[in-house]
Each structure stands twice: as C-alpha cells, then as structure tokens.
Design an enzyme around this catalytic site. Structure first.
Site, PDB file in Angstrom:
ATOM      1  N   CYS A   1      -0.347-103.017  28.836  1.00 19.20           N
ATOM      2  CA  CYS A   1      -1.365-102.702  27.813  1.00 19.20           C
ATOM      3  C   CYS A   1      -1.879-101.553  27.093  1.00 19.20           C
ATOM      4  O   CYS A   1      -1.748-100.410  27.560  1.00 19.20           O
ATOM      5  CB  CYS A   1      -2.885-102.981  29.021  1.00 19.20           C
ATOM      6  SG  CYS A   1      -4.663-102.868  27.970  1.00 19.20           S
TER       7      CYS A   1
ATOM      8  N   CYS B   1      -0.860-104.357  20.003  1.00 15.93           N
ATOM      9  CA  CYS B   1      -1.996-105.177  21.829  1.00 15.93           C
ATOM     10  C   CYS B   1      -0.745-106.340  21.960  1.00 15.93           C
ATOM     11  O   CYS B   1      -0.216-107.194  21.100  1.00 15.93           O
ATOM     12  CB  CYS B   1      -3.451-105.348  21.359  1.00 15.93           C
ATOM     13  SG  CYS B   1      -3.857-106.586  22.508  1.00 15.93           S
TER      14      CYS B   1
END
Length: 291
Positions: free
Chosen positions: A82, A196
């Site tokens: 992440c 992302c």
C-alpha cells in the site's frame, strides 16, 4: 525488542502481504510470479479502506495493527503493499521489528518513468495520503529533479472505491478517469506512474478512455524483486518445491470482498475474516513509535 516467536528465521513460514483493501492483489500477483514456491497470507483492511483520505496518525495506527496481526499469524516477513501505508509507516515498523522480521514497502515507480521519459514530463496518479507522505516527495527530489524531468501529480479519492466495489469498468469510473487524467494529457506526460496498488486494476479502463496515450508503470514487479533479495540475504527463501498456498483475510464483509477479488484474479484461494483488537494494538504500537 520483541520476544522471539517460533516462526522468526523459519524459511518455510509464509510471507505476509498487507493492503488497505483488495488492490494489493496486484502486488501478490507479481510475488507469485517471481516466487511461486512461497506461501502467502494476504490481509486486506476492507473495513477501513480507503486510507488515502484518513489522517496521518490514523494511517499509522491501522497499518501497525495489520502488520502485528500478520506477525502474530506466523509470517516470516511482511510486504506493505500500500503506497499510502508505506509513506507513513515504514520507519516506525522497521524500528519496532528490527532485522528479525523484514518489512518491505512500496515506492512509486518514478525512477523507471524518469528513465523512460523522452520529453522530460511524467505523470503520477496517487492517493491523497501518498501525496502528503514523504516517499513520493523524496523520490521526485532524488530522481526526477536532477534529471530535469517535470512531474505532474493528480489525485482522485474516488478511484480506490471503484476497484473495491468491482466497478472499475463502469461509466462512472470512466468519467472520473477522464476528469482526473485530462491535465496530464494537456501537459503531454506520456509516462504515467500508478501510485496505488489498486490502480493496476484500472489499466484497461485507462487505456479505454485514453487509447495510446500513456505508458503505465507500477511498482509491483520491483517490490517482488526487493522481497526476493531481502529473503535471500536473510536465508529466508523457502525450501519448498511445490506451488505455495495463498490465504486471504479481510476485516470487512467477506462475501463482497471475495466476489470482487475473484473477478480480479483467477487463483485458488478462500477468504476469511481477520479480527484483531484495534485499540490495544494501536496503543502499544503508538507507544513504541513515539517513544
């Protein structure tokens, strides 16, 4: 430092992979391609996704809780799949666990984008959290600025929820991609960094909305190679010869997450609920993090 657990230093223990949601499966795909014999435990904090819009300290707390859960689960290392969590938590996590439990994080793929750029202009599509953190700023300062490459950044809080809901091919998602990426087209940025882990699942949608416009780059393959290097350095590569197992856990609704996950990847896995005491773990982690 922490008490020794039996799994520490055990090469056949699984690799833990954590993301705020299901987007980290894009990193799991790269890990499985490079390290097919390794077993993995994937944890998606779907109860709190997205992280990008949350306050900095809350991101650190949620990340700390998830990593501790994977540690207690018996993982030999953890990949923080992440970008937002990596931007705020890697320093604290590495200070807590030390060398005995490697923590591998993500850095947006700015370096390869800079190297490939022909017109000295690249775009970065990131979350609000990643934009506030230091990792992206540091890599731009260290790599792009000396090379004379201009970096254009754009943010959309709506894109992660589209992927989480399995709506990455919807008209609404197409409209949001057109809105958020239009400035990069105007800037003539040809290299587009997907900042992302959810965004690789938007690749076909981006190419549909902007055909032959962007060359897409993400950090999944790079983090897989870094994971292999770290495990090899510590003698933690598995001795198993068969295909590694994959166990998936979510903190939110299992049925919805499993349906979307199976639409994204064609693997053999089951999805179960992960339960941990958020408050007590957060308090312990924060005490260590702030001294």
């Amino acid at each position: 430092m922490l008490d020794k657990l039996q799994h520490l230093g055990h090469s056949d223990a699984p690799i833990g992979v954590f993301d705020s949601g299901i987007g980290g499966l894009s990193v799991v795909a790269e890990l499985r391609a490079l390290l097919p014999h390794e077993s993995m435990v994937y944890l998606a904090d779907t109860a709190h996704v997205p992280y990008g819009t949350r306050p900095d300290e809350e991101i650190r707390i949620l990340t700390a809780c998830a990593v501790e859960w994977l540690y207690q689960r018996g993982c030999k290392a953890v990949v923080v799949a992440c970008n937002t969590a990596s931007a705020f938590s890697l320093t604290h996590l590495r200070a807590r666990y030390g060398e005995s439990f490697p923590v591998i994080g993500l850095v947006p793929a700015v370096k390869p984008a800079v190297q490939m750029s022909k017109n000295k202009k690249i775009g970065v599509l990131a979350t609000q959290g990643t934009m506030r953190g230091t990792l992206l700023k540091d890599v731009i300062a260290e790599v792009a600025v000396p090379a004379g490459v201009e970096v254009f950044t754009v943010v959309s809080p709506a894109l992660v929820p589209f992927v989480e809901a399995g709506e990455q091919d919807s008209a609404a998602c197409y409209a949001e991609l057109e809105r958020v990426l239009a400035p990069l087209v105007e800037a003539k940025a040809e290299e587009l960094v997907l900042g992302c882990t959810h965004y690789p699942f938007l690749a076909s949608s981006i190419q549909y909305v902007f055909p032959d416009t962007f060359h897409l780059l993400d950090s999944g393959a790079a983090v897989a190679k870094q994971t292999e290097r770290v495990l090899a350095q510590r003698g933690l590569l598995t001795s198993a010869s068969g295909v590694g197992t994959l166990d998936c856990f979510v903190t939110g609704e299992v049925e919805l997450a499993e349906r979307v996950m199976r639409n994204l990847v064609d693997w053999d896995f089951k999805v179960e609920t992960a339960v941990y005491d958020l408050l007590s773990v957060a308090a312990a982690q924060l005490k260590i993090a702030i001294g």
